[in-house]
Design a protein around this motif. Structure first.
Motif, mmCIF file in Angstrom:
data_model
loop_
_atom_site.group_PDB
_atom_site.id
_atom_site.type_symbol
_atom_site.label_atom_id
_atom_site.label_comp_id
_atom_site.label_asym_id
_atom_site.label_seq_id
_atom_site.Cartn_x
_atom_site.Cartn_y
_atom_site.Cartn_z
ATOM 1 N N PRO A 111 22.706 100.821 7.645
ATOM 2 C CA PRO A 111 23.844 100.221 8.370
ATOM 3 C C PRO A 111 24.710 101.219 9.121
ATOM 4 N N VAL A 112 25.008 102.350 8.493
ATOM 5 C CA VAL A 112 25.921 103.302 9.119
ATOM 6 C C VAL A 112 25.355 103.838 10.430
ATOM 7 N N ASP A 113 24.034 103.864 10.532
ATOM 8 C CA ASP A 113 23.389 104.376 11.741
ATOM 9 C C ASP A 113 22.916 103.262 12.676
ATOM 10 N N GLU A 114 23.034 102.001 12.217
ATOM 11 C CA GLU A 114 22.494 100.869 12.974
ATOM 12 C C GLU A 114 21.056 101.168 13.398
ATOM 13 N N TYR A 115 20.286 101.573 12.406
ATOM 14 C CA TYR A 115 18.912 102.052 12.618
ATOM 15 C C TYR A 115 17.996 101.328 11.643
ATOM 16 N N LYS A 116 16.891 100.792 12.149
ATOM 17 C CA LYS A 116 15.988 99.979 11.327
ATOM 18 C C LYS A 116 14.573 100.552 11.403
ATOM 19 N N PRO A 117 14.282 101.545 10.582
ATOM 20 C CA PRO A 117 12.937 102.133 10.569
ATOM 21 C C PRO A 117 12.004 101.391 9.625
ATOM 22 N N ALA A 118 10.739 101.747 9.690
ATOM 23 C CA ALA A 118 9.724 101.206 8.786
ATOM 24 C C ALA A 118 9.139 102.346 7.971
ATOM 25 N N ILE A 119 8.677 102.005 6.776
ATOM 26 C CA ILE A 119 7.936 102.959 5.966
ATOM 27 C C ILE A 119 6.552 102.382 5.686
ATOM 28 N N TYR A 217 4.642 97.883 20.537
ATOM 29 C CA TYR A 217 5.597 97.523 21.582
ATOM 30 C C TYR A 217 6.726 96.580 21.132
ATOM 31 N N THR A 218 6.413 95.314 20.834
ATOM 32 C CA THR A 218 7.500 94.361 20.604
ATOM 33 C C THR A 218 8.262 94.661 19.319
ATOM 34 N N HIS A 219 7.594 95.139 18.296
ATOM 35 C CA HIS A 219 8.323 95.491 17.074
ATOM 36 C C HIS A 219 9.229 96.698 17.313
ATOM 37 N N ALA A 220 8.760 97.652 18.094
ATOM 38 C CA ALA A 220 9.591 98.816 18.396
ATOM 39 C C ALA A 220 10.836 98.423 19.184
ATOM 40 N N LEU A 221 10.732 97.371 19.988
ATOM 41 C CA LEU A 221 11.879 96.903 20.763
ATOM 42 C C LEU A 221 12.778 95.972 19.956
ATOM 43 N N GLU A 222 12.179 95.206 19.043
ATOM 44 C CA GLU A 222 12.990 94.260 18.262
ATOM 45 C C GLU A 222 13.827 94.936 17.199
ATOM 46 N N HIS A 223 13.307 95.955 16.557
ATOM 47 C CA HIS A 223 14.029 96.578 15.449
ATOM 48 C C HIS A 223 15.414 97.084 15.848
ATOM 49 N N PRO A 224 15.592 97.714 17.014
ATOM 50 C CA PRO A 224 16.950 98.097 17.400
ATOM 51 C C PRO A 224 17.877 96.894 17.603
ATOM 52 N N LEU A 225 17.320 95.775 18.076
ATOM 53 C CA LEU A 225 18.149 94.586 18.276
ATOM 54 C C LEU A 225 18.706 94.072 16.959
ATOM 55 N N SER A 226 17.842 93.894 15.961
ATOM 56 C CA SER A 226 18.294 93.341 14.687
ATOM 57 C C SER A 226 19.031 94.382 13.852
ATOM 58 N N ALA A 227 18.863 95.658 14.162
ATOM 59 C CA ALA A 227 19.657 96.694 13.482
ATOM 60 C C ALA A 227 21.118 96.592 13.905
ATOM 61 N N VAL A 228 21.333 96.310 15.183
ATOM 62 C CA VAL A 228 22.692 96.178 15.716
ATOM 63 C C VAL A 228 23.268 94.796 15.407
ATOM 64 N N LYS A 229 22.404 93.780 15.412
ATOM 65 C CA LYS A 229 22.828 92.394 15.170
ATOM 66 C C LYS A 229 22.029 91.852 13.981
ATOM 67 N N THR A 241 12.325 89.471 22.783
ATOM 68 C CA THR A 241 11.739 90.704 23.328
ATOM 69 C C THR A 241 10.592 90.382 24.275
ATOM 70 N N ILE A 242 9.756 89.416 23.884
ATOM 71 C CA ILE A 242 8.638 89.005 24.741
ATOM 72 C C ILE A 242 9.172 88.478 26.070
ATOM 73 N N LYS A 243 10.246 87.705 26.042
ATOM 74 C CA LYS A 243 10.819 87.157 27.281
ATOM 75 C C LYS A 243 11.341 88.279 28.170
#
Length: 248
Positions: A111-119, A217-229, A241-243
């Motif tokens: 949350p503090v970084d608004e960053y949503k990585p995967a492991i 592609y789309t997951h890499a673009l979506e993760h920043p969106l849901s990290a912020v929102k 993201t697809i749109k």
């Protein structure tokens, strides 16, 4: 609301298994939630994760930290150590989208970084997974669409990545065909167990596809969106993201 818990509690009691319940995992789970769950039962010998992608991913992450008591979830998701062990994970899956019950991936937001990585670690493959379509008949129309959109994106990305293989391509192609056939049926008749079964099977195939072919592609673009929102549902985020991509 799915009825899964009504089966779990008597089973635990029958076998004399003590448990602690953490029920604060939200869509797009956070590292804070993972740490809270671990602190609730630091000596737990296993994790039983009940839900869709968010609870199961949080459970997988907690399973690692239970095996590394000197570490926390921020360190895990900032890749400050490489786990090689975890306590066993048992997954009871409640959606036909994520497929996390059969793969080695997990996602959480810092949350503090608004960053949503995967492991992705072999030690968090669930030891056991239960996929029961009867637990998914209560998914609403939007949820039904969004989780299947996730499965489709898993497939598309897995077959178009630079490490795609004949296996990932075959799995992804079959998953998309099944979603195309059975999603309209489930939307029209939410209680149709046959339709839910094959959407669930498609989700499983899609997860196996990207477990072997990875995502991009789309997951890499979506993760920043849901990290912020954080209240943005993952499947809806993928659709948006697809749109955006189509508009570009």
């Amino acid at each position: 609301s799915t009825g899964a818990w009504d089966h779990v509690v008597p089973a635990l009691a029958k076998h004399g298994i003590a448990y602690a319940l953490y029920d604060k995992v939200t869509p797009n789970p956070t590292t804070l939630q993972i740490d809270e769950a671990v602190a609730l039962a630091p000596d737990a010998g296993a994790v039983l994760a009940i839900g869709g992608g968010s609870p199961i991913d949080a459970g997988k992450s907690a399973a690692i930290l239970l095996a590394y008591p000197d570490r926390n979830a921020d360190q895990l998701y900032k890749y400050e150590f490489t786990p090689e062990k975890a306590v066993p994970v048992i997954a009871i899956n409640l959606t036909h989208g994520t497929g996390t019950e059969v793969d080695r991936f997990a996602v959480a937001t810092i949350p503090v970084d608004e960053y949503k990585p995967a492991i992705a670690y072999d030690c968090i493959y669930p030891e056991w997974a239960i996929d029961d379509p009867a637990l998914m008949t209560g998914l609403g129309e939007k949820q039904t669409r969004f989780v299947s959109i996730d499965a489709v994106n898993h497939s598309v990305e897995a077959v178009t990545s630079i490490v795609a293989s004949p296996l990932s391509i075959s799995l992804g192609r079959e998953a998309i065909a099944l979603v195309a056939k059975f999603l309209p049926v489930a939307l029209k008749s939410p209680g149709d167990l046959n339709a839910r079964y094959y959407l669930l099977y498609a989700s499983l195939l899609a997860a196996l596809a990207f477990d072997n072919g990875v995502l991009h592609y789309t997951h890499a673009l979506e993760h920043p969106l849901s990290a912020v929102k954080p209240d943005l549902t993952h499947g809806l985020g993928l659709y948006e993201t697809i749109k955006i991509i189509d508009g570009v």
